[in-house]
Scaffold this motif. Structure first.
Motif, PDB file in Angstrom:
ATOM      1  N   LEU A   1      -2.380  49.552 159.036  1.00 16.41           N
ATOM      2  CA  LEU A   1      -1.357  50.056 158.130  1.00 16.41           C
ATOM      3  C   LEU A   1      -0.290  48.986 158.002  1.00 16.41           C
ATOM      4  CD1 LEU A   1      -1.246  53.582 159.680  1.00 16.41           C
ATOM      5  CD2 LEU A   1      -1.780  53.135 157.285  1.00 16.41           C
ATOM      6  N   VAL A   2      -0.001  48.547 156.783  1.00 18.66           N
ATOM      7  CA  VAL A   2       0.960  47.468 156.559  1.00 18.66           C
ATOM      8  C   VAL A   2       1.885  47.817 155.405  1.00 18.66           C
ATOM      9  CG1 VAL A   2      -0.624  45.671 157.400  1.00 18.66           C
ATOM     10  CG2 VAL A   2      -0.540  46.199 154.974  1.00 18.66           C
ATOM     11  N   THR A   3       3.053  47.197 155.409  1.00 16.74           N
ATOM     12  CA  THR A   3       3.903  47.197 154.226  1.00 16.74           C
ATOM     13  C   THR A   3       3.843  45.784 153.660  1.00 16.74           C
ATOM     14  OG1 THR A   3       5.842  46.696 155.560  1.00 16.74           O
ATOM     15  CG2 THR A   3       5.489  49.000 154.995  1.00 16.74           C
ATOM     16  N   LEU A   4       3.799  45.679 152.355  1.00 16.03           N
ATOM     17  CA  LEU A   4       3.680  44.378 151.697  1.00 16.03           C
ATOM     18  C   LEU A   4       4.932  44.110 150.874  1.00 16.03           C
ATOM     19  CD1 LEU A   4      -0.009  44.770 150.482  1.00 16.03           C
ATOM     20  CD2 LEU A   4       0.800  43.612 152.549  1.00 16.03           C
ATOM     21  N   ASP A   5       5.388  42.861 150.886  1.00 16.29           N
ATOM     22  CA  ASP A   5       6.550  42.518 150.080  1.00 16.29           C
ATOM     23  C   ASP A   5       6.140  42.363 148.617  1.00 16.29           C
ATOM     24  OD1 ASP A   5       5.448  39.947 149.737  1.00 16.29           O
ATOM     25  OD2 ASP A   5       6.825  39.000 151.162  1.00 16.29           O
ATOM     26  N   ASP A   6       7.089  41.941 147.788  1.00 16.51           N
ATOM     27  CA  ASP A   6       6.831  41.823 146.350  1.00 16.51           C
ATOM     28  C   ASP A   6       5.752  40.806 146.007  1.00 16.51           C
ATOM     29  OD1 ASP A   6       8.782  43.723 145.967  1.00 16.51           O
ATOM     30  OD2 ASP A   6      10.353  42.256 145.521  1.00 16.51           O
ATOM     31  N   GLN A   7       5.444  39.904 146.940  1.00 20.45           N
ATOM     32  CA  GLN A   7       4.411  38.899 146.707  1.00 20.45           C
ATOM     33  C   GLN A   7       3.118  39.213 147.453  1.00 20.45           C
ATOM     34  OE1 GLN A   7       6.345  35.177 147.583  1.00 20.45           O
ATOM     35  NE2 GLN A   7       7.427  35.205 145.639  1.00 20.45           N
ATOM     36  N   GLY A   8       3.007  40.441 147.989  1.00 18.27           N
ATOM     37  CA  GLY A   8       1.781  40.861 148.654  1.00 18.27           C
ATOM     38  C   GLY A   8       1.636  40.384 150.086  1.00 18.27           C
ATOM     39  N   ARG A   9       2.722  39.895 150.697  1.00 14.02           N
ATOM     40  CA  ARG A   9       2.679  39.431 152.081  1.00 14.02           C
ATOM     41  C   ARG A   9       3.116  40.547 153.022  1.00 14.02           C
ATOM     42  NH1 ARG A   9       6.258  34.350 150.579  1.00 14.02           N
ATOM     43  NH2 ARG A   9       7.554  36.157 150.230  1.00 14.02           N
ATOM     44  N   PRO A  10       2.520  40.631 154.201  1.00 13.05           N
ATOM     45  CA  PRO A  10       2.943  41.647 155.172  1.00 13.05           C
ATOM     46  C   PRO A  10       4.415  41.460 155.531  1.00 13.05           C
ATOM     47  CG  PRO A  10       0.922  40.578 155.883  1.00 13.05           C
ATOM     48  CD  PRO A  10       1.422  39.807 154.710  1.00 13.05           C
ATOM     49  N   ASP A  11       5.132  42.575 155.657  1.00 12.64           N
ATOM     50  CA  ASP A  11       6.548  42.541 156.024  1.00 12.64           C
ATOM     51  C   ASP A  11       6.754  43.490 157.194  1.00 12.64           C
ATOM     52  OD1 ASP A  11       9.359  43.069 156.199  1.00 12.64           O
ATOM     53  OD2 ASP A  11       9.583  42.248 154.179  1.00 12.64           O
ATOM     54  N   PHE A  12       6.754  42.936 158.403  1.00 15.58           N
ATOM     55  CA  PHE A  12       6.866  43.766 159.599  1.00 15.58           C
ATOM     56  C   PHE A  12       8.223  44.453 159.681  1.00 15.58           C
ATOM     57  CE2 PHE A  12       7.332  44.614 164.182  1.00 15.58           C
ATOM     58  CZ  PHE A  12       6.205  45.400 164.348  1.00 15.58           C
ATOM     59  N   GLY A  13       9.259  43.823 159.180  1.00 20.70           N
ATOM     60  CA  GLY A  13      10.586  44.442 159.155  1.00 20.70           C
ATOM     61  C   GLY A  13      10.574  45.742 158.367  1.00 20.70           C
ATOM     62  N   TRP A  14       9.925  45.736 157.221  1.00 19.99           N
ATOM     63  CA  TRP A  14       9.814  46.968 156.428  1.00 19.99           C
ATOM     64  C   TRP A  14       8.991  48.003 157.180  1.00 19.99           C
ATOM     65  CZ3 TRP A  14       8.731  45.907 150.554  1.00 19.99           C
ATOM     66  CH2 TRP A  14       9.877  45.364 149.970  1.00 19.99           C
ATOM     67  N   LEU A  15       7.918  47.542 157.820  1.00 23.07           N
ATOM     68  CA  LEU A  15       7.059  48.477 158.544  1.00 23.07           C
ATOM     69  C   LEU A  15       7.802  49.136 159.700  1.00 23.07           C
ATOM     70  CD1 LEU A  15       4.222  49.686 158.750  1.00 23.07           C
ATOM     71  CD2 LEU A  15       3.666  47.852 160.338  1.00 23.07           C
ATOM     72  N   GLN A  16       8.690  48.402 160.354  1.00 21.64           N
ATOM     73  CA  GLN A  16       9.442  48.971 161.468  1.00 21.64           C
ATOM     74  C   GLN A  16      10.240  50.197 161.038  1.00 21.64           C
ATOM     75  OE1 GLN A  16      11.398  45.336 162.901  1.00 21.64           O
ATOM     76  NE2 GLN A  16      10.431  45.772 164.870  1.00 21.64           N
ATOM     77  N   SER A  17      10.704  50.210 159.791  1.00 22.42           N
ATOM     78  CA  SER A  17      11.452  51.375 159.320  1.00 22.42           C
ATOM     79  C   SER A  17      10.558  52.596 159.168  1.00 22.42           C
ATOM     80  CB  SER A  17      12.138  51.071 157.987  1.00 22.42           C
ATOM     81  OG  SER A  17      11.178  50.917 156.963  1.00 22.42           O
ATOM     82  N   ARG A  18       9.241  52.381 159.164  1.00 20.31           N
ATOM     83  CA  ARG A  18       8.277  53.470 159.007  1.00 20.31           C
ATOM     84  C   ARG A  18       7.623  53.893 160.317  1.00 20.31           C
ATOM     85  NH1 ARG A  18       5.821  54.230 154.185  1.00 20.31           N
ATOM     86  NH2 ARG A  18       5.250  56.165 155.207  1.00 20.31           N
ATOM     87  N   MET A  19       7.518  52.970 161.264  1.00 23.87           N
ATOM     88  CA  MET A  19       6.704  53.189 162.458  1.00 23.87           C
ATOM     89  C   MET A  19       7.143  54.374 163.304  1.00 23.87           C
ATOM     90  SD  MET A  19       6.140  49.207 163.549  1.00 23.87           S
ATOM     91  CE  MET A  19       5.863  49.600 165.242  1.00 23.87           C
ATOM     92  N   HIS A  20       8.420  54.631 163.370  1.00 22.03           N
ATOM     93  CA  HIS A  20       8.903  55.677 164.270  1.00 22.03           C
ATOM     94  C   HIS A  20       9.463  56.874 163.511  1.00 22.03           C
ATOM     95  CE1 HIS A  20       8.036  52.895 167.423  1.00 22.03           C
ATOM     96  NE2 HIS A  20       8.776  51.986 166.828  1.00 22.03           N
ATOM     97  N   ALA A  21       9.155  56.956 162.236  1.00 19.27           N
ATOM     98  CA  ALA A  21       9.582  58.098 161.425  1.00 19.27           C
ATOM     99  C   ALA A  21       8.433  59.106 161.414  1.00 19.27           C
ATOM    100  CB  ALA A  21       9.931  57.652 160.007  1.00 19.27           C
ATOM    101  N   ALA A  22       8.506  60.109 162.284  1.00 20.69           N
ATOM    102  CA  ALA A  22       7.424  61.088 162.384  1.00 20.69           C
ATOM    103  C   ALA A  22       7.244  61.850 161.072  1.00 20.69           C
ATOM    104  CB  ALA A  22       7.692  62.061 163.525  1.00 20.69           C
ATOM    105  N   ARG A  23       8.322  62.119 160.389  1.00 23.47           N
ATOM    106  CA  ARG A  23       8.287  62.769 159.079  1.00 23.47           C
ATOM    107  C   ARG A  23       9.270  62.028 158.180  1.00 23.47           C
ATOM    108  NH1 ARG A  23       4.947  66.194 160.503  1.00 23.47           N
ATOM    109  NH2 ARG A  23       5.072  67.946 161.894  1.00 23.47           N
ATOM    110  N   PRO A  24       8.804  60.946 157.539  1.00 24.53           N
ATOM    111  CA  PRO A  24       9.730  60.112 156.762  1.00 24.53           C
ATOM    112  C   PRO A  24      10.363  60.870 155.601  1.00 24.53           C
ATOM    113  CG  PRO A  24       7.452  59.433 156.398  1.00 24.53           C
ATOM    114  CD  PRO A  24       7.431  60.477 157.469  1.00 24.53           C
ATOM    115  N   ARG A  25      11.637  60.549 155.352  1.00 26.32           N
ATOM    116  CA  ARG A  25      12.323  61.104 154.178  1.00 26.32           C
ATOM    117  C   ARG A  25      11.530  60.701 152.933  1.00 26.32           C
ATOM    118  NH1 ARG A  25      15.550  57.874 156.701  1.00 26.32           N
ATOM    119  NH2 ARG A  25      15.903  56.574 154.870  1.00 26.32           N
TER     120      ARG A  25
END
Length: 142
Positions: free
Chosen positions: A77-101
């Motif tokens: 599971l990855v988040t991709l930036d506007d150029q299609g590259r993995p962005d771990f910083g963006w993913l961190q905002s998702r990793m621990h959100a059990a029920r994301p807004r």
């Protein structure tokens, strides 16, 4: 829906790369490794530690509409930036959100990348209804 007996995802190991023919290497996606079970009745995602992470990634809810028979997929599971590259910083905002807004999946959507039969990685790859147990198949590069 319940997963079959827990299956840990395949994980990379450190060491010197083999030099013999017939070896291939996987890209480091900087994502969350997951095993995803999907059938017409639903989807269940488990982390590399076999923890249920389904509710953290509501984007996976589309998968049952894409398959014709049950599948068990090992992927990232990855988040991709506007150029299609993995962005771990963006993913961190998702990793621990059990029920994301609701706005979080819109601003930082995830893609599920899984090894396709050719050995390449593609978004939502492998969802072709293959009925073979893939652990028994030899991975080949074409």
């Amino acid at each position: 829906m319940t997963l079959p007996a827990p299956v840990a995802p395949m994980l990379a190991t450190a060491g010197q790369p083999p030099t013999a023919p017939g070896w291939a290497f996987e890209w480091k996606w900087d994502g969350v490794r997951a095993v995803v079970a999907v059938d017409a009745g639903g989807v269940v995602a488990q982390s590399r530690n076999l923890r249920d992470i389904t509710s953290s990634y509501p984007e996976l809810r589309v998968l049952p509409d894409l398959v014709v028979r049950p599948l068990l997929l090992d992927g990232e599971l990855v988040t991709l930036d506007d150029q299609g590259r993995p962005d771990f910083g963006w993913l961190q905002s998702r990793m621990h959100a059990a029920r994301p807004r609701p706005e979080l999946p819109k601003s930082h959507p995830v893609a599920f990348l899984t090894g396709a039969r050719t050995g390449s990685f593609t978004a939502w790859g492998g969802l072709n209804g293959a009925s073979q147990q893939v652990q028994a198949l030899r991975w080949t590069v074409t």
